[in-house]
Design an enzyme around this catalytic site. Structure first.
Site, PDB file in Angstrom:
ATOM      1  N   ILE A  76     -11.421 -22.643  -0.768  1.00 56.46           N
ATOM      2  CA  ILE A  76     -12.421 -21.769  -0.128  1.00 56.46           C
ATOM      3  C   ILE A  76     -12.452 -22.177   1.341  1.00 56.46           C
ATOM      4  O   ILE A  76     -12.746 -23.334   1.662  1.00 56.46           O
ATOM      5  CB  ILE A  76     -13.824 -21.965  -0.748  1.00 56.46           C
ATOM      6  CG1 ILE A  76     -13.804 -21.615  -2.234  1.00 56.46           C
ATOM      7  CG2 ILE A  76     -14.856 -21.130   0.005  1.00 56.46           C
ATOM      8  CD1 ILE A  76     -15.160 -21.762  -2.928  1.00 56.46           C
ATOM      9  N   ARG A  83     -11.288 -20.966   8.147  1.00 56.72           N
ATOM     10  CA  ARG A  83     -10.000 -20.540   8.692  1.00 56.72           C
ATOM     11  C   ARG A  83     -10.313 -19.879  10.029  1.00 56.72           C
ATOM     12  O   ARG A  83     -11.251 -19.080  10.098  1.00 56.72           O
ATOM     13  CB  ARG A  83      -9.391 -19.530   7.718  1.00 56.72           C
ATOM     14  CG  ARG A  83      -7.982 -19.120   8.002  1.00 56.72           C
ATOM     15  CD  ARG A  83      -7.414 -18.278   6.877  1.00 56.72           C
ATOM     16  NE  ARG A  83      -8.029 -16.961   6.778  1.00 56.72           N
ATOM     17  CZ  ARG A  83      -7.642 -16.003   5.928  1.00 56.72           C
ATOM     18  NH1 ARG A  83      -6.666 -16.245   5.078  1.00 56.72           N
ATOM     19  NH2 ARG A  83      -8.243 -14.832   5.903  1.00 56.72           N
ATOM     20  N   ALA A 100       4.913  -2.012   9.390  1.00 54.65           N
ATOM     21  CA  ALA A 100       4.294  -2.897  10.387  1.00 54.65           C
ATOM     22  C   ALA A 100       4.364  -4.331   9.896  1.00 54.65           C
ATOM     23  O   ALA A 100       4.506  -4.581   8.693  1.00 54.65           O
ATOM     24  CB  ALA A 100       2.818  -2.513  10.583  1.00 54.65           C
ATOM     25  N   TYR A 120      -2.766  -8.908  15.661  1.00 59.21           N
ATOM     26  CA  TYR A 120      -2.502  -7.855  14.674  1.00 59.21           C
ATOM     27  C   TYR A 120      -3.452  -6.674  14.888  1.00 59.21           C
ATOM     28  O   TYR A 120      -3.021  -5.520  15.016  1.00 59.21           O
ATOM     29  CB  TYR A 120      -2.656  -8.443  13.257  1.00 59.21           C
ATOM     30  CG  TYR A 120      -2.702  -7.412  12.182  1.00 59.21           C
ATOM     31  CD1 TYR A 120      -1.593  -6.616  11.910  1.00 59.21           C
ATOM     32  CD2 TYR A 120      -3.855  -7.215  11.419  1.00 59.21           C
ATOM     33  CE1 TYR A 120      -1.645  -5.647  10.917  1.00 59.21           C
ATOM     34  CE2 TYR A 120      -3.912  -6.258  10.424  1.00 59.21           C
ATOM     35  CZ  TYR A 120      -2.802  -5.482  10.178  1.00 59.21           C
ATOM     36  OH  TYR A 120      -2.861  -4.523   9.204  1.00 59.21           O
ATOM     37  N   ILE A 143       0.844  -1.201   0.000  1.00 59.04           N
ATOM     38  CA  ILE A 143       0.000   0.000   0.000  1.00 59.04           C
ATOM     39  C   ILE A 143       0.880   1.252   0.000  1.00 59.04           C
ATOM     40  O   ILE A 143       0.627   2.211  -0.734  1.00 59.04           O
ATOM     41  CB  ILE A 143      -0.983  -0.016   1.194  1.00 59.04           C
ATOM     42  CG1 ILE A 143      -1.855  -1.285   1.108  1.00 59.04           C
ATOM     43  CG2 ILE A 143      -1.860   1.237   1.194  1.00 59.04           C
ATOM     44  CD1 ILE A 143      -2.756  -1.526   2.300  1.00 59.04           C
ATOM     45  N   SER A 170       2.022  -7.566   9.329  1.00 62.61           N
ATOM     46  CA  SER A 170       0.580  -7.522   9.060  1.00 62.61           C
ATOM     47  C   SER A 170      -0.061  -8.867   8.715  1.00 62.61           C
ATOM     48  O   SER A 170      -1.083  -8.892   8.024  1.00 62.61           O
ATOM     49  CB  SER A 170       0.304  -6.513   7.947  1.00 62.61           C
ATOM     50  OG  SER A 170       0.959  -6.932   6.775  1.00 62.61           O
ATOM     51  N   HIS A 222      -3.522 -13.640   0.999  1.00 63.14           N
ATOM     52  CA  HIS A 222      -4.755 -12.955   0.602  1.00 63.14           C
ATOM     53  C   HIS A 222      -5.440 -13.625  -0.590  1.00 63.14           C
ATOM     54  O   HIS A 222      -4.788 -14.153  -1.480  1.00 63.14           O
ATOM     55  CB  HIS A 222      -4.463 -11.489   0.280  1.00 63.14           C
ATOM     56  CG  HIS A 222      -4.022 -10.719   1.480  1.00 63.14           C
ATOM     57  ND1 HIS A 222      -2.776 -10.178   1.609  1.00 63.14           N
ATOM     58  CD2 HIS A 222      -4.668 -10.438   2.630  1.00 63.14           C
ATOM     59  CE1 HIS A 222      -2.671  -9.579   2.783  1.00 63.14           C
ATOM     60  NE2 HIS A 222      -3.808  -9.734   3.431  1.00 63.14           N
ATOM     61  N   THR A 246      -6.596  -0.676  10.434  1.00 59.96           N
ATOM     62  CA  THR A 246      -7.213  -1.848   9.804  1.00 59.96           C
ATOM     63  C   THR A 246      -8.624  -2.114  10.318  1.00 59.96           C
ATOM     64  O   THR A 246      -8.945  -1.788  11.473  1.00 59.96           O
ATOM     65  CB  THR A 246      -6.351  -3.100  10.094  1.00 59.96           C
ATOM     66  OG1 THR A 246      -7.053  -4.261   9.652  1.00 59.96           O
ATOM     67  CG2 THR A 246      -6.067  -3.274  11.571  1.00 59.96           C
ATOM     68  N   THR A 301       9.806  -6.676   4.527  1.00 57.64           N
ATOM     69  CA  THR A 301       8.789  -7.206   3.591  1.00 57.64           C
ATOM     70  C   THR A 301       8.640  -6.304   2.355  1.00 57.64           C
ATOM     71  O   THR A 301       8.022  -6.715   1.386  1.00 57.64           O
ATOM     72  CB  THR A 301       7.408  -7.345   4.277  1.00 57.64           C
ATOM     73  OG1 THR A 301       7.045  -6.083   4.845  1.00 57.64           O
ATOM     74  CG2 THR A 301       7.435  -8.403   5.368  1.00 57.64           C
TER      75      THR A 301
HETATM   76  N1  UFG Z   1      -9.960 -16.949   1.770  1.00 52.29           N
HETATM   77  C1  UFG Z   1     -10.214 -18.163   1.201  1.00 52.29           C
HETATM   78  N2  UFG Z   1      -9.146 -18.846   0.680  1.00 52.29           N
HETATM   79  C2  UFG Z   1      -7.884 -18.370   0.689  1.00 52.29           C
HETATM   80  C3  UFG Z   1      -7.640 -17.112   1.283  1.00 52.29           C
HETATM   81  C4  UFG Z   1      -8.715 -16.422   1.814  1.00 52.29           C
HETATM   82  O1  UFG Z   1     -11.341 -18.651   1.162  1.00 52.29           O
HETATM   83  O2  UFG Z   1      -6.975 -19.045   0.194  1.00 52.29           O
HETATM   84  C5  UFG Z   1     -11.097 -16.196   2.305  1.00 52.29           C
HETATM   85  C6  UFG Z   1     -10.938 -15.831   3.765  1.00 52.29           C
HETATM   86  O3  UFG Z   1     -11.411 -16.877   4.567  1.00 52.29           O
HETATM   87  C7  UFG Z   1     -11.765 -14.545   3.850  1.00 52.29           C
HETATM   88  C8  UFG Z   1     -11.626 -13.930   2.449  1.00 52.29           C
HETATM   89  O4  UFG Z   1     -11.180 -14.973   1.608  1.00 52.29           O
HETATM   90  O5  UFG Z   1     -13.091 -14.871   4.041  1.00 52.29           O
HETATM   91  C9  UFG Z   1     -10.616 -12.798   2.405  1.00 52.29           C
HETATM   92  O6  UFG Z   1      -9.414 -13.257   3.011  1.00 52.29           O
HETATM   93  P1  UFG Z   1      -8.046 -12.432   2.955  1.00 52.29           P
HETATM   94  O7  UFG Z   1      -7.015 -13.243   3.650  1.00 52.29           O
HETATM   95  O8  UFG Z   1      -7.777 -12.000   1.554  1.00 52.29           O
HETATM   96  O9  UFG Z   1      -8.389 -11.119   3.754  1.00 52.29           O
HETATM   97  P2  UFG Z   1      -8.951 -10.988   5.257  1.00 52.29           P
HETATM   98  O10 UFG Z   1     -10.362 -10.508   5.124  1.00 52.29           O
HETATM   99  O11 UFG Z   1      -8.697 -12.152   6.093  1.00 52.29           O
HETATM  100  O12 UFG Z   1      -7.952  -9.885   5.786  1.00 52.29           O
HETATM  101  C10 UFG Z   1      -8.166  -8.528   5.635  1.00 52.29           C
HETATM  102  C11 UFG Z   1      -6.833  -7.805   5.606  1.00 52.29           C
HETATM  103  C12 UFG Z   1      -6.119  -7.970   6.926  1.00 52.29           C
HETATM  104  C13 UFG Z   1      -7.029  -7.531   8.033  1.00 52.29           C
HETATM  105  C14 UFG Z   1      -8.327  -8.283   7.985  1.00 52.29           C
HETATM  106  C15 UFG Z   1      -9.306  -7.778   8.986  1.00 52.29           C
HETATM  107  O13 UFG Z   1      -6.034  -8.295   4.565  1.00 52.29           O
HETATM  108  O14 UFG Z   1      -4.961  -7.169   6.931  1.00 52.29           O
HETATM  109  O15 UFG Z   1      -8.945  -8.109   6.707  1.00 52.29           O
HETATM  110  O16 UFG Z   1     -10.090  -8.827   9.433  1.00 52.29           O
HETATM  111  F1  UFG Z   1      -6.454  -7.753   9.226  1.00 52.29           F
END
Ligand code: UFG
Length: 330
Positions: free
Chosen positions: A208, A283, A76, A142, A12, A78, A190, A118, A36
């Site tokens: 998923i 997860r 940071a 975090y 970012i 993250s 992500h 966040t 990173t």
């Molecule tokens: N997901 C999958 N499969 C994957 C990866 C993610 O199904 O391989 C799902 C996760 O369970 C979630 C969604 O896709 O439901 C998004 O997941 P991300 O890991 O892309 O993002 P998050 O929502 O977990 O994380 C984001 C920010 C973090 C922050 C968080 C706040 O990237 O920095 O929101 O809850 F901390």
């Protein structure tokens, strides 16, 4: 106005630096320890200083050398999962790092800071869309460290006359419209980059995580916001502070929730690749729905996301991944 951008070589941060350098009257100076971040993410015409925010002396030296007027603070750790298994790293890098940065600012007379916070500060929301005055009950380390830093900002502002804007991002995604910078994390956790790496054949499937959530298709809903739109919000926040505005906390999201299945379907359409998808268990720590109300920053600073349709997010990210199949290293 000279702006120290900590973590300016990160995902970012590097987008914010690119937007900032085009703004008349602002000169970004990137400050990054490259734990990173990627030096390649910083344009050649931007001053780059290798350093660590935990090192007060050196940070102060850099602030004096470059006559810094304001800070945008991204540096940071993250990763939500890692924050649970190694909290010490997060308290040291995020909390102690930010405290030392604030000390250096105080000692150097730097009064403005825009902080990268966040959605994780909210934890499991009671209802959606989430407004800034909702309860903050982070469910991971975090998010807790970012909330502690928000508290420090408030206290420093009150006691020492600093002013801050804390920006609570929802799901940052996408890449620069020119596809020269984008997301390159190791490890990548992500959803969108994992999907696109699968479409490219760098990974063999997308998982998923959870299909039994109380959502229309059983998968989690998230609020995806284009990194270029996040970047413009930082510049607006900085202008707000420099123009005499009060300290503020703002959500940054697109106000719409998309499910994991919807993201996968859009990615299949955009890339034209029918990649393999498997369904797995939830997860741990994932809230079912995280959607922002961004009305406050729209009203107060006139922020208007321009690129945050899921289609455009995925298209720009796809272009970046195609140009850089192995990130900045190839
Ligand atoms: N997901 C999958 N499969 C994957 C990866 C993610 O199904 O391989 C799902 C996760 O369970 C979630 C969604 O896709 O439901 C998004 O997941 P991300 O890991 O892309 O993002 P998050 O929502 O977990 O994380 C984001 C920010 C973090 C922050 C968080 C706040 O990237 O920095 O929101 O809850 F901390």
């Amino acid at each position: 106005m000279n702006v120290l951008v900590t973590g300016g070589a990160g995902y970012i941060g590097s987008h914010v630096v690119n937007v900032l350098k085009k703004e008349a009257g602002f000169t970004p100076i990137v400050y990054d320890n490259f734990s990173t971040g990627h030096p390649e993410a910083v344009a050649d015409d931007v001053q780059l200083v290798e350093g660590d925010i935990r090192d007060i002396e050196f940070t102060r030296h850099v602030m004096a050398q470059f006559e810094i007027d304001a800070v945008i603070h991204f540096a940071a750790s993250s990763l939500v999962g890692e924050s649970m298994s190694d909290p010490a790293k997060y308290y040291v890098n995020n909390v102690e790092g930010s405290l030392h940065l604030l000390q250096a600012m105080k000692q150097s007379g730097v009064d403005y800071i825009v902080f990268s916070s966040t959605a994780a500060v909210y934890g499991e929301p009671e209802k959606t869309p989430i407004c800034e005055d909702f309860a903050t009950q982070p469910t991971n380390v975090y998010g807790r460290t970012k909330l502690v830093i928000e508290g420090m900002l408030k206290d420093y502002a009150m006691a020492y006359g600093m002013r801050y804007v804390a920006l609570r991002y929802f799901n940052a995604a996408g890449a620069s419209l020119t596809a020269d910078i984008g997301e390159d994390h190791h490890p990548e956790t992500h959803l969108i980059p994992l999907i696109l790496k699968t479409a490219q054949g760098v990974r063999d499937r997308v998982s998923i995580f959870g299909t039994d959530y109380p959502t229309p298709d059983g998968t989690c809903l998230r609020d995806y916001i284009h990194v270029e739109d996040l970047a413009t919000a930082h510049v607006l926040a900085l202008k707000h502070l420099v123009g005499g505005g009060e300290s503020r906390v703002y959500n940054l999201g697109s106000e719409a929730g998309f499910s994991v299945r919807e993201i996968i379907e859009t990615a299949k359409r955009v890339t034209g690749v029918d990649f393999a998808v498997t369904e797995e268990a939830r997860r741990s720590g994932d809230p079912a729905v995280l959607v922002a109300s961004s009305e406050k920053i729209r009203k107060e600073l006139g922020w208007q996301p321009q690129h945050s349709t899921v289609e455009e997010i995925i298209k720009t990210a796809w272009k970046w991944h195609q140009n850089h199949p192995h990130g900045y290293n190839g």
